[in-house]
Every structure is written in C-alpha cells, then in structure tokens.
Design an enzyme around this catalytic site. Structure first.
Site, short mmCIF file in Angstrom:
data_model
loop_
_atom_site.label_atom_id
_atom_site.label_comp_id
_atom_site.label_asym_id
_atom_site.label_seq_id
_atom_site.Cartn_x
_atom_site.Cartn_y
_atom_site.Cartn_z
N HIS A 56 11.21 -8.94 7.39
CA HIS A 56 10.00 -9.52 6.79
C HIS A 56 8.80 -8.60 7.01
O HIS A 56 8.07 -8.73 7.99
CB HIS A 56 9.75 -10.90 7.42
CG HIS A 56 8.74 -11.73 6.71
ND1 HIS A 56 8.82 -13.10 6.64
CD2 HIS A 56 7.60 -11.41 6.05
CE1 HIS A 56 7.79 -13.57 5.96
NE2 HIS A 56 7.03 -12.56 5.60
N HIS A 58 5.41 -6.73 4.96
CA HIS A 58 4.57 -6.56 3.77
C HIS A 58 4.05 -5.12 3.75
O HIS A 58 3.27 -4.75 4.62
CB HIS A 58 3.41 -7.56 3.78
CG HIS A 58 3.86 -8.99 3.73
ND1 HIS A 58 4.17 -9.64 2.55
CD2 HIS A 58 4.08 -9.90 4.72
CE1 HIS A 58 4.54 -10.89 2.80
NE2 HIS A 58 4.51 -11.07 4.11
N ARG A 60 2.59 -3.77 0.93
CA ARG A 60 1.38 -3.81 0.07
C ARG A 60 1.37 -2.83 -1.10
O ARG A 60 0.41 -2.83 -1.86
CB ARG A 60 0.12 -3.58 0.91
CG ARG A 60 -0.10 -4.59 2.03
CD ARG A 60 -0.32 -5.99 1.52
NE ARG A 60 -0.66 -6.92 2.60
CZ ARG A 60 -0.20 -8.15 2.68
NH1 ARG A 60 0.64 -8.61 1.77
NH2 ARG A 60 -0.57 -8.95 3.66
N ASN A 90 5.53 -9.85 -2.59
CA ASN A 90 4.20 -10.27 -3.09
C ASN A 90 3.23 -9.10 -3.22
O ASN A 90 2.13 -9.10 -2.68
CB ASN A 90 3.61 -11.38 -2.20
CG ASN A 90 3.37 -10.93 -0.77
OD1 ASN A 90 3.96 -9.97 -0.31
ND2 ASN A 90 2.49 -11.63 -0.08
N HIS A 177 9.62 -19.43 2.27
CA HIS A 177 8.36 -19.66 3.00
C HIS A 177 8.16 -21.17 2.95
O HIS A 177 7.73 -21.72 1.94
CB HIS A 177 7.23 -18.90 2.30
CG HIS A 177 5.85 -19.23 2.78
ND1 HIS A 177 5.03 -18.31 3.39
CD2 HIS A 177 5.15 -20.39 2.74
CE1 HIS A 177 3.88 -18.89 3.69
NE2 HIS A 177 3.92 -20.14 3.30
N ASP A 303 6.81 -10.30 10.01
CA ASP A 303 5.80 -10.75 9.04
C ASP A 303 4.56 -9.84 9.11
O ASP A 303 3.42 -10.30 9.01
CB ASP A 303 5.43 -12.22 9.23
CG ASP A 303 4.67 -12.79 8.03
OD1 ASP A 303 4.47 -12.07 7.03
OD2 ASP A 303 4.25 -13.97 8.10
N HIS A 307 -4.09 -6.20 6.21
CA HIS A 307 -5.17 -6.59 5.31
C HIS A 307 -6.34 -5.64 5.47
O HIS A 307 -6.69 -5.25 6.60
CB HIS A 307 -5.66 -8.02 5.61
CG HIS A 307 -4.71 -9.08 5.12
ND1 HIS A 307 -4.40 -9.25 3.79
CD2 HIS A 307 -4.01 -10.01 5.79
CE1 HIS A 307 -3.54 -10.25 3.67
NE2 HIS A 307 -3.28 -10.73 4.86
ZN LIG Z 1 5.32 -16.38 4.55
#
Ligand SMILES: [Zn+2]
Length: 425
Positions: A56, A58, A60, A90, A177, A303, A307
């Site tokens: 998991h 991200h 980006r 995502n 999720h 996760d 940001h």
């Molecule tokens: Zn999530």
C-alpha cells in the site's frame, strides 16, 4: 555483474554467517566464505531480512509529481529496506486503464530502485459507479492482480460483489478501503472522547467494521479474494477473526501509525496527524498488535501518503489525510514488535509478497534465491528529521522522534540500491 560478500550477518535472526551475492542471486550462506573478486560489506551486528514488500504505497505519479514521483518514492522505499511496492491507483489520471498502469510500471522499471507493481482501480475514475477495465489491466504488461479504489470505499454492494467475482478469473484480489461513507460525512478524526472534547465530527469505528463485515460475507458468497486495507479498530479485528475461522479468503493489513499513535495526537491540531482511517484509541492499538502477532492481521503496509506543503500545512479541517511511511516503517515495527525477526519478515516481506504474487520477493536469503534483501542495524537509533527524507514530501508524524533501527543496505536482484545507509542513485 558484481559480487558482494556480506560478512558475519545474522540472516533473519540466526547465528552470524557470511552471505555471498553473485550474478543477482544469493550464491552461498555459511561460515568463512571467501570470494576475492567480491566487494566486502561488514555485516557484524546486522540482520539480513528478505527485502520488504509494501502492499500500500501512494507514489502520486502521474498527476502530483510535486508531492512524490515514482522515482522519489522508489528511493524512499529502498532507504526503508523495501525491494517491492504496490502503487495505489488514486493518481491523476486514475490508474483505471491498461495504459496508466503500464505507464506506472514502466516508470518503476526506469527508476530501477524497487519493483513497482501497480494496483488498478476497481471502478472508473474511483467514482464507484461502474467497473474499470479489470481484465485489460490484468492482461497488460503490468500484470495487475490487486485492484483498489483506495481513498474511496467501493460502497455499492452490487459493484463490490461483481468485482470480487470478476477477478476470480485471474486469481485477482479486491483491496477495500473500508469506510461506509454515509457514516463518515464531514468526519475529521476518530469518534470518541477526544473528538467530543475537541468538538470535531467523528469517524466512528463502526463505519469500518460494517463494511468489513459486509465484504467478508460477499467474498464468502462468491468465493473471491478480499484484502482489507489499513485495519484500524478492535472491532474490525474481531470481524476478521471470525471470517478467517470460517475459511473466508480474506487478508488484512495494518499501518505502522495505527500500531503506535492514538487519537490524542489530534489535540495538537497539527494536521500531520490527520489520516484516513483516523488514529484510534490505545485499546484499538492493543487489539491490532495482538492481531498482528497471532496472524488475524497478515501484513504491515505503510499507506505511504505524501502530500505537498499547501495540502498539509493548513487548518486541520482543510488538510488532506495521510502520512509518509516508507522510510520509517521498519523502525516502527521494531519499536512495536521488538527484535522478532521472523515475525517482522513474515508480516513485512514474505506474506505481502505472497499476497501480491511477486515472484522472487519475500524469500529468505538462501543459495539460489534472487538477492532481494535488506540489512538492518538494530542497535542504531536515529532521530527523524523531515528535511532528510528522500520523499518529496515532509508529512512524517515521527518528526524529531528517536526510533530504533537503521537500514544499512538494500539489494535489488544483487545490486545495491542503498549502501552505508545512503541511496546509491
Ligand atoms: Zn485508504
């Protein structure tokens, strides 16, 4: 190809031995090895684990390269001891077509620091309305096996059922999720004593537990494979325990932050502690740690959610949820579990590699095995300085905390990606 001789290293906690890497594989493990052509790495006091695997992450890219790129995230992963990461869908555009997942996969190969395995979206645009091209993503060069709308819940039970059915054709997994959206409207933090005191709208534990309960029943009904992302409550653990006892094909992950930090952090109003699902209570942490030890929770997944400053350093209500994780996960695991090397290898490498179907990863160093491994100095302690992280973002919740353990080296197919604690490229 070069050869590396790692001397006096403890392989997954065993008595020290030498470990010879040649031509991308572990050539030998044993006492008193010699290899005149090999570069020697002094492994005294270090522990070798199979390279960590994150289910998991991200990254980006495409879309928010100001927050992270496949390359910068890969470097952060290697520095954290990882040799493979699964990149969440995502992005912008969303990874809901063969084209986008192949793009991410190719960027990962070009960076060459970890194996980047794209996760495909379950629904078009993560909108939760119709299924994405799951088969085309599975057949693509990226060979997608895990699908997730992470960041959003696949809330429609009919869509969730169809997704679980559809991916059976290629032994795929739906990673959920778990968040019933109607129960978390406007939520800012865990619903409990602290949210009441702070006057913030709460995200109740039942919003997670209700979706997990529904989804394990759906997975059981259709015989599909379900993976539950970032389990955060004691009640979720009990739902999973019952489902596993019945033989439902379900696996689950917990994040490092949900194993260590509680909702009391929200009292600081520092948005670095805002995350979804939110930080829970000490009782939840106790249940999550027990579930990790007894196997009801299968893996630790980061996760990792970088940001940009403008999305994070603002008022709590407007800040994006999410925390960095790749460069600190092993230290948190060591802090939480202690030097339980076999358990750490199981929860952070072997099992996630098996769930994701990543051949050559998650295998303990032994003769003939691909040399995907990491060397840890368990005696080292380091103070986390956000500016020193390889991630493009700075939103670590562990700033200025002193944590145990340091990644000394990471090898991907026999070539170092990290040496002396520094990224090689
Ligand atoms: Zn999530």
């Amino acid at each position: 190809m070069t050869a590396y001789l790692i001397t006096s290293v403890s392989v997954v906690g065993a008595a020290p031995a030498d470990l010879l890497i040649r031509d991308g594989v572990v050539a030998a493990v044993g006492p008193g090895l010699t290899a005149p052509d090999a570069t020697v790495v002094d492994g005294t006091g270090l522990v070798a684990l199979p390279g960590l695997v994150d289910l998991h992450t991200h990254l980006r890219e495409p879309g928010r390269e100001d927050a992270e790129t496949v390359e910068s995230g890969s470097r952060a992963a290697a520095l954290g001891g990882y040799t493979a990461v699964c990149a969440m869908a995502n992005t912008s555009p969303v990874a809901d077509t063969a084209g986008v997942v192949e793009q991410v996969w190719r960027l990962g190969r070009e960076a060459g620091l970890v194996d980047v395995q794209p996760i495909g979206a379950v629904t078009v645009g993560l909108a939760g309305e119709r299924l994405a091209e799951l088969g085309a993503m599975a057949d693509s060069a990226a060979r997608v096996r895990i699908f997730s709308d992470d960041g959003h819940c696949v809330a429609d039970p009919k869509l969730m059922r169809r997704a679980l059915e559809y991916v059976k054709a290629f032994d795929g997994i739906i990673a959920q999720h778990a968040e019933e959206p109607r129960l978390t409207e406007g939520a800012q933090m865990h619903e409990g004593e602290v949210s009441t005191r702070l006057g913030l709208i709460g995200w109740p534990a039942v919003a997670e537990e209700a979706i997990i309960a529904r989804d394990v029943l759906l997975a059981e009904h259709v015989g599909g494979r379900l993976h539950v992302c970032h389990v955060s409550t004691a009640g979720s653990v009990e739902v999973l325990r019952q489902a596993k006892a019945r033989g439902v094909r379900v696996t689950a992950e917990v994040t490092p932050h949900h194993l260590l930090l509680t909702d009391v952090k929200a009292e600081t109003y520092d948005p670095v502690f805002k995350v979804n699902p939110p930080l829970r209570t000490a009782a939840d942490i106790t249940a999550l740690r027990a579930a990790l030890a007894d196997g009801v929770i299968d893996v630790i997944a980061t996760d990792h959610a970088p940001h940009a400053v403008e999305d994070k350093e603002c008022e709590w209500a407007y800040a994006r949820p999410g925390m960095l994780g790749l460069e600190t996960a092993l230290s948190i695991a060591l802090d939480v579990l202690g030097p339980e090397w076999d358990l750490i290898a199981e929860r952070m490498s072997r099992t996630p590699a098996r769930i994701a179907g990543l051949t050559g990863h998650g295998v303990d160093p032994a003769p003939g095995v691909p040399a995907n491994l990491t060397l840890i100095d368990p005696a080292a302690r380091r103070t986390i300085e956000p500016a020193e992280l390889a991630s493009r973002s700075r939103n670590t919740p562990y700033a200025r905390m002193t944590l145990p353990g340091r990644i000394v080296a990471t090898f991907l197919r026999g070539e170092p990606t990290v040496l002396d604690g520094k990224a090689v490229k």
